[in-house]
Structures are given as structure tokens and as C-alpha cells.
Design an enzyme around this catalytic site. Structure first.
Site, PDB file in Angstrom:
ATOM      1  N   THR A  74      16.896   9.958  33.467  1.00 54.72           N
ATOM      2  CA  THR A  74      15.716   9.756  32.618  1.00 54.72           C
ATOM      3  C   THR A  74      14.642  10.798  32.891  1.00 54.72           C
ATOM      4  O   THR A  74      13.777  11.022  32.048  1.00 54.72           O
ATOM      5  CB  THR A  74      15.114   8.346  32.823  1.00 54.72           C
ATOM      6  OG1 THR A  74      14.824   8.150  34.215  1.00 54.72           O
ATOM      7  CG2 THR A  74      16.080   7.268  32.360  1.00 54.72           C
TER       8      THR A  74
ATOM      9  N   GLY B 147      12.306 -12.297  26.698  1.00 55.54           N
ATOM     10  CA  GLY B 147      12.018 -11.908  28.073  1.00 55.54           C
ATOM     11  C   GLY B 147      10.663 -11.279  28.294  1.00 55.54           C
ATOM     12  O   GLY B 147      10.266 -11.059  29.440  1.00 55.54           O
TER      13      GLY B 147
ATOM     14  N   TYR C  85      16.414  -6.435  36.716  1.00 56.72           N
ATOM     15  CA  TYR C  85      15.567  -5.325  37.168  1.00 56.72           C
ATOM     16  C   TYR C  85      14.550  -5.814  38.198  1.00 56.72           C
ATOM     17  O   TYR C  85      14.404  -5.227  39.281  1.00 56.72           O
ATOM     18  CB  TYR C  85      14.850  -4.695  35.978  1.00 56.72           C
ATOM     19  CG  TYR C  85      13.730  -3.766  36.373  1.00 56.72           C
ATOM     20  CD1 TYR C  85      14.002  -2.487  36.837  1.00 56.72           C
ATOM     21  CD2 TYR C  85      12.397  -4.181  36.309  1.00 56.72           C
ATOM     22  CE1 TYR C  85      12.969  -1.634  37.227  1.00 56.72           C
ATOM     23  CE2 TYR C  85      11.370  -3.333  36.692  1.00 56.72           C
ATOM     24  CZ  TYR C  85      11.662  -2.069  37.143  1.00 56.72           C
ATOM     25  OH  TYR C  85      10.641  -1.236  37.532  1.00 56.72           O
TER      26      TYR C  85
END
Length: 314
Positions: A35, A273, A146
Site C-alpha cells: 500500500t 461494522g 483488524y
């Protein structure tokens, strides 16, 4: 100080590299470009105090890298940062954020590293906490793999501290924004709004616009990393935010004002979420690190918009 920064080509990592070099330190940057972007570091090509290593914390021989460069402090920012990907593929998330962290810690303890400064996640590890602003004493309640991986990283590093004497501290940022933030994907809403408005494209708000976040400018976050790299805060997590809630609707208005564009987002159904609120109590960082955020939201948004405006006209 000789420092190693994992995730060095990322938004926060590259800003930290710049700060460390400006402070007179030598820096080894490590990134796999999953990324991160090479363009974030290209201005350092002729800087003799900076060395870059392209490597993946999951597969690289980290012991050999640390043995060669012998950093005193490791700033660990490399991570799988996509919450939705963690939900879709928790095994991959754990491989990077848990196993990668343990591999780094093992290499660090074997090569004489003094301290690891670990990046946690103040915006996710508390879930829906009992109080706002949320202090570090609130129970962790991860709502995603995560977030669970970030908590696991803290636990592992604290265990290494107790067993092997490898010092560590944990920076738990709120919602970080600023220049170099990725305007693509679903994270980094300031960058997303700025890029869309500068391009004349529609902007989207998920939910009714009342969800809140604690937005903290990247330079302030980097300052916290630098402060905690000293012999302070061993084993502690430090919330790094502003202690102020900003709604999605308020944020859009701030970005639109900085751009000079329309303050007329499209409203879409809330995403599964997404937390309703997030805001961090930063009192511990104030007391132990002498840290406080310096950049107000309007100024930080303006700086971010100018960065993207410059990129847009290049």
C-alpha cells in the site's frame, strides 16, 4: 539515533521518516509497497542518512536486515490496514499484523534493538466503549479481525518486554489525516473527500452524517512516535487524538470549504461494522510524553487540500 521504520513508504511512515531525518537521525526504511508508494520517498534518493530496503515483514529475513543495519529503535508501522479485508480474510490479516509483528520482535530481541514503537489503533480497539473521550483504561473490545490483531500485537510485544527485556510502547492513533494519505479505497475520508471535490466528482457519506470520529493531523501523530522512542512509557499504550468529535457531515463541510466546492454529499446506507462514535482521551500522552496536538482541524484540512490540489494540477 539509528532507527528502522517499517511501512516507511506509507502515509504516516514516510512522514515519520522525514521527521527523523530532520531531527538528525539516520533511518532505514522498510516497505513491500503493498500500500506504500515509492513516490513518498523519492525526495530522499540523495540523502546519505537514509537507506531503503524493499521487504515484507511476513517473508523477509528480518534477522539479517536488523543484523546488518543495527537500529536502536524500530518504529513498526507496516500493517494490513483494511478493516473490510480483515473481515473477508482474517487469516491474511493475522499473518501480517500478528505473525509479522512477532517475527519483527524476535529479530529485534536477537539483534540488540532497544525499543519497538508499535502502531496500535485507537479508532478500533475499544469497539463501543463505556465512555467518550475513551481512555486507555477502557476495556478493549475488537469488532473486527483488524482490531483484534492490533490488540494481539500489543500483548505479544508486552510479553517480549517482560520475558526478554525488549522495551516497547504502543501508539494508538485516532483517525489520522494529512498529505500523502491514500484517496482511494474506503479509508482516509479527508483525502477521499478532497480528491473527489477537486475532481468535480460526487462525494458519499455513509449513514445520516452523524457518525463521529476524532481526526488528528499526521504531523502531530509523528511527534508522538518520536517522543515515545525515548526511555519513557515502557509497555504503555498512548491514545493519540484530539479529544474532539467531528461528525461526518461536519467534516464534509470543512473539506468543501477548503476546496471551495459544493457541500452536498450523497447519503448512502451505513456500512456494516462502522462505529457510531469514536473519540480518544489523550490525558496519558499529555502527562507522560508532554504531547498535545498542535494542528486544528480547519488548518489540517487546508494543508491536506492544498497537497491534493497541487497533485491534481501536476
Amino acid at each position: 539515533m539509528r532507527a528502522l521504520v517499517t511501512g516507511a513508504a506509507g502515509f504516516i511512515g514516510s512522514t515519520l521518516v522525514d521527521r527523523l531525518l530532520a531531527d538528525g537521525h539516520s533511518v532505514v526504511g522498510l516497505d513491500n509497497f503493498a500500500t506504500g508508494r515509492a513516490t513518498n520517498l523519492e525526495h530522499l534518493a540523495d540523502n546519505s542518512a537514509h537507506v531503503f530496503v524493499e521487504a515484507d515483514i511476513v517473508t523477509a529475513d528480518l534477522h539479517a536486515i536488523l543484523e546488518q543495519h543495527r537500529p536502536e529503535v524500530v518504529f513498526h508501522l507496516a500493517a494490513q490496514i483494511d478493516v473490510r479485508r480483515s473481515v473477508a480474510d482474517p487469516q491474511f490479516d493475522a499473518a501480517v499484523n500478528v505473525i509479522g509483528t512477532v517475527r519483527l520482535a524476535e529479530a529485534a530481541r536477537q539483534t540488540g534493538v532497544r525499543k519497538i514503537v508499535h502502531t496500535s489503533s485507537g479508532g478500533s480497539i475499544y469497539g463501543t466503549p463505556p465512555e467518550y473521550p475513551t481512555p486507555e483504561t477502557a476495556p478493549t473490545d475488537p469488532a473486527s479481525p483488524y482490531a483484534a490483531g492490533k490488540v494481539a500485537g500489543e500483548i505479544y510485544l508486552n510479553t517480549f518486554r517482560h520475558l526478554y527485556g525488549l522495551d516497547c510502547s504502543h501508539i494508538a492513533p485516532a483517525n489520522v489525516y494529512g498529505p500523502r494519505q491514500d484517496p482511494h479505497g474506503e479509508a482516509g475520508v479527508v483525502a477521499i473527500f478532497a480528491q473527489a471535490l477537486l475532481s468535480g466528482k460526487p462525494t458519499r457519506v455513509f449513514g445520516d452524517g452523524t457518525n463521529t470520529r476524532d481526526y488528528v493531523f499526521v504531523d502531530d501523530v509523528v511527534d508522538a512516535f518520536v517522543r515515545v522512542s525515548a526511555d519513557v512509557g515502557g509497555g504503555l499504550r498512548f491514545n493519540i487524538g484530539t479529544g474532539k468529535e467531528t461528525s461526518d457531515r461536519q467534516l464534509h463541510s470543512a473539506v468543501a470549504a477548503a476546496v471551495g466546492g459544493p457541500d452536498d454529499p450523497e447519503f448512502h446506507p451505513p456500512r456494516l461494522g462502522d462505529l457510531k462514535r469514536s473519540c480518544l482521551d489523550i490525558g496519558l500522552a499529555e502527562r507522560v510524553l508532554g504531547w498535545r496536538p498542535q494542528i486544528e482541524l480547519a488548518d489540517g484540512v487546508r494543508r491536506t487540500v492544498e497537497y491534493f490540489r497541487h497533485k491534481h494540477t501536476d
